[in-house]
Design a protein around this motif. Sequence first.
Motif, PDB file in Angstrom:
ATOM      1  N   VAL A   1      -2.412  -6.725   9.267  1.00 38.92           N
ATOM      2  CA  VAL A   1      -1.812  -6.142   7.996  1.00 38.92           C
ATOM      3  C   VAL A   1      -2.797  -5.838   7.027  1.00 38.92           C
ATOM      4  N   THR A  22       0.562  -2.954  -1.651  1.00 43.50           N
ATOM      5  CA  THR A  22       1.413  -2.064  -0.721  1.00 43.50           C
ATOM      6  C   THR A  22       0.788  -2.521   0.627  1.00 43.50           C
ATOM      7  N   SER A  24       0.385  -1.846   4.659  1.00 44.20           N
ATOM      8  CA  SER A  24       0.426  -1.016   5.980  1.00 44.20           C
ATOM      9  C   SER A  24       0.439  -1.564   7.192  1.00 44.20           C
ATOM     10  N   ARG A  26       2.598  -2.791   8.736  1.00 36.23           N
ATOM     11  CA  ARG A  26       3.649  -3.639   9.081  1.00 36.23           C
ATOM     12  C   ARG A  26       4.562  -3.764   7.631  1.00 36.23           C
ATOM     13  N   THR A  27       5.771  -4.415   7.668  1.00 35.49           N
ATOM     14  CA  THR A  27       6.357  -4.699   6.385  1.00 35.49           C
ATOM     15  C   THR A  27       5.982  -6.195   5.957  1.00 35.49           C
ATOM     16  N   PHE A  28       6.494  -6.253   4.883  1.00 36.83           N
ATOM     17  CA  PHE A  28       6.240  -7.519   4.212  1.00 36.83           C
ATOM     18  C   PHE A  28       7.334  -8.502   4.682  1.00 36.83           C
ATOM     19  N   ARG A  29       8.518  -8.241   5.443  1.00 40.54           N
ATOM     20  CA  ARG A  29       9.490  -8.938   5.700  1.00 40.54           C
ATOM     21  C   ARG A  29       9.210 -10.306   6.328  1.00 40.54           C
ATOM     22  N   SER A  72       9.551  -7.306  -5.723  1.00 39.73           N
ATOM     23  CA  SER A  72       9.155  -6.539  -4.470  1.00 39.73           C
ATOM     24  C   SER A  72      10.186  -5.437  -4.390  1.00 39.73           C
ATOM     25  N   SER A  74      11.347  -3.305  -1.229  1.00 42.15           N
ATOM     26  CA  SER A  74      11.285  -3.349   0.359  1.00 42.15           C
ATOM     27  C   SER A  74      11.227  -1.975   0.887  1.00 42.15           C
ATOM     28  N   LYS A  76       9.651   0.651  -0.406  1.00 39.41           N
ATOM     29  CA  LYS A  76       8.350   0.860  -0.692  1.00 39.41           C
ATOM     30  C   LYS A  76       7.364  -0.050  -0.102  1.00 39.41           C
ATOM     31  N   ASN A  77       7.871  -1.026   0.669  1.00 37.26           N
ATOM     32  CA  ASN A  77       6.713  -2.067   1.211  1.00 37.26           C
ATOM     33  C   ASN A  77       5.794  -2.438   0.178  1.00 37.26           C
ATOM     34  N   THR A  78       6.371  -2.792  -1.116  1.00 40.93           N
ATOM     35  CA  THR A  78       5.165  -3.137  -2.182  1.00 40.93           C
ATOM     36  C   THR A  78       5.794  -4.229  -2.840  1.00 40.93           C
TER      37      THR A  78
END
Length: 126
Positions: A1, A22, A24, A26-29, A72, A74, A76-78
């Motif tokens: 990540v 942000t 990159s 992968r996502t923060f999920r 958050s 999701s 924007k993955n930010t």
Amino acid sequence: VQLQASGGGLVQAGGSLRLSCTASQRTFRGYTVAWFRQNPGKGREFVASMHRMNSGSTAYADSVKGRFTISSDSAKNTVYLQMNSLKPEDTAVYYCATGSRIILSNVRNHMAYDYWGQGTQVTVSS
């Protein structure tokens, strides 16, 4: 990540800034995301966290509670850190961090986090 932090700058006391982090690759999920800050010669200080993005449990340092908000987006993955009523003592380099295996009782421990952004400078003038 890989994490990219941005949004720092110079602001007068009482002003506001919004930091962004942000991810990159992968996502923060399912990950816990936090903000820490650090000044030269001092240790890394916990600021705020969002524990496991799908539950959204948040925590704040006492020094920022009521002034800072972590949130958050999701799509924007930010993850954001909205900082209001800034004080000169908030001056520091701010880092975002994330990890996947952080228990709720350990979110304030910087050593629990696996991935770190590069830091963004926040300077609050009096």
